[in-house]
Enzyme design. Structure first.
Site: not given
Ligand code: UGA
Ligand code: MN
Length: 316
Positions: A172, A255
């Protein structure tokens, strides 16, 4: 003027008359041919030498084209925005040469719609699955999003990559393609600013006198490396020299935990990209959540295109 003309013609090899004194026409023609032949051979030789030089340089030019490979690890999961996010990111990556896109879904099995989308984009990819462990899925607290996926990507690299650079690119975010060309040549770990992170509006290493002196982020949380996932890249060789390095299932500390697992790593060894961290080339963009689509009235729309579109939508 006339005298000059006569003078020139008498010395001319073409006329040749004054050369041997007897004015023999045959001899002068022979001389002319000889001279033309000499010029022709000399010119040909010069061209041949220049051509050989040109050819000899080509292998160097070809070597320059083969750049170190980039491995982009993208966690993804099923939701209404998924195909749109992958499409946008995929077409960004399509501008980058010698890149392998490791798309890893938080799921038990692959989704043909995702595979179809990746095929349509045309970026070289591997599509794998790595589900979040059940205990984290069930929790009411923050989930370690994308961690299984990223660790699966690291495992792939340990078995299939020998050189180049790895980068965790969430599906995203927004990426300026110049960051990919900069990270391609790093030898250990590189960092740079990420926009749209917390109340500070940016998460960035702090640079003073060309040195990394700290980190700027709205949430430090006791982290040694308070950086965003989009703000660092790691050399594959460096990773492989640390066989235990991986990402912890610790929300907010993914991270930091991963970068700590890359020890030994001195702050002085961290390469600073994006104009020594004076520029923003990556953003933690977040997409508005869309509600799952409402059910289609199958009787009313029987035998219409909506039956096809319906298969592309995500239901509650
Ligand atoms: C932020 C950070 O940018 C992430 O790198 C970090 O993993 C996350 O916080 C965290 O601390 O959990 P954020 O934008 O809040 O990310 O989270 P998402 O964009 O919803 O998810 C990060 C990535 O994991 C995305 O590429 C998403 O597709 C993937 N994801 C999310 C999954 O594979 N499974 C899930 O249930 C949710
Ligand atoms: Mn994100």
């Amino acid at each position: 003027m006339k005298g000059n003309y006569i003078n020139l013609s008498t010395h001319s090899g073409i006329n040749g008359a004054s050369g041997n004194g007897n004015g023999n026409g045959k001899m002068s023609l022979g001389k002319s041919i000889k001279m033309y032949l000499t010029i022709f051979i000399a010119t040909t030789c010069i061209y041949m030498v220049l051509y050989q030089y040109h050819i000899s340089r080509e292998p160097f030019a070809a070597a320059e084209v083969v750049k170190p490979p980039l491995y982009i690890i993208t966690p993804t999961y099923r939701r209404p925005e998924q195909l749109a996010e992958l499409t946008r990111l995929g077409y960004t990556l399509k501008h980058v040469v010698n890149l392998l896109w490791l798309v890893i879904e938080d799921a038990n099995k692959t989704n043909p719609l995702v595979a179809h989308t990746l095929d349509r984009i045309g970026v070289p990819y591997e599509y794998m699955v790595a589900p979040m462990p059940e205990k984290y899925k069930q929790t009411k607290r923050a989930k370690p999003r994308g961690v299984s996926n990223r660790n699966r990507g690291l495992e792939y690299l340990r078995h299939n990559a020998t050189e180049g650079v790895l980068y965790f690119a969430d599906d995203d975010n927004t990426y300026d393609i110049s960051i990919f060309e900069q990270m391609r040549y790093i030898t250990k770990v590189a960092m740079w600013p990420v926009g749209l992170v917390t109340k500070t509006g940016v998460s960035s290493p702090i640079i003073q006198g060309g040195k990394l002196v700290g980190f700027y982020d709205g949430w430090i949380g006791g982290r040694r490396y308070p950086v965003d996932m989009a703000g660092f890249a790691v050399s594959v060789k460096f990773l492989k020299e640390r066989p235990k390095a991986q990402m912890p299932f610790k929300p907010g500390y993914e991270e930091d935990g991963f970068l700590r697992s890359l020890a030994p790593l001195d702050n002085k060894e961290i390469e600073l990209l994006a104009d020594e961290c004076r520029d923003i080339l990556t953003w933690h963009t977040q997409t508005k959540k869309n509600a799952p689509a409402q059910a289609l009235n199958r009787t009313r729309y029987k035998n219409t295109n909506l039956e096809y579109i319906d298969k592309l939508l995500v239901r509650p």
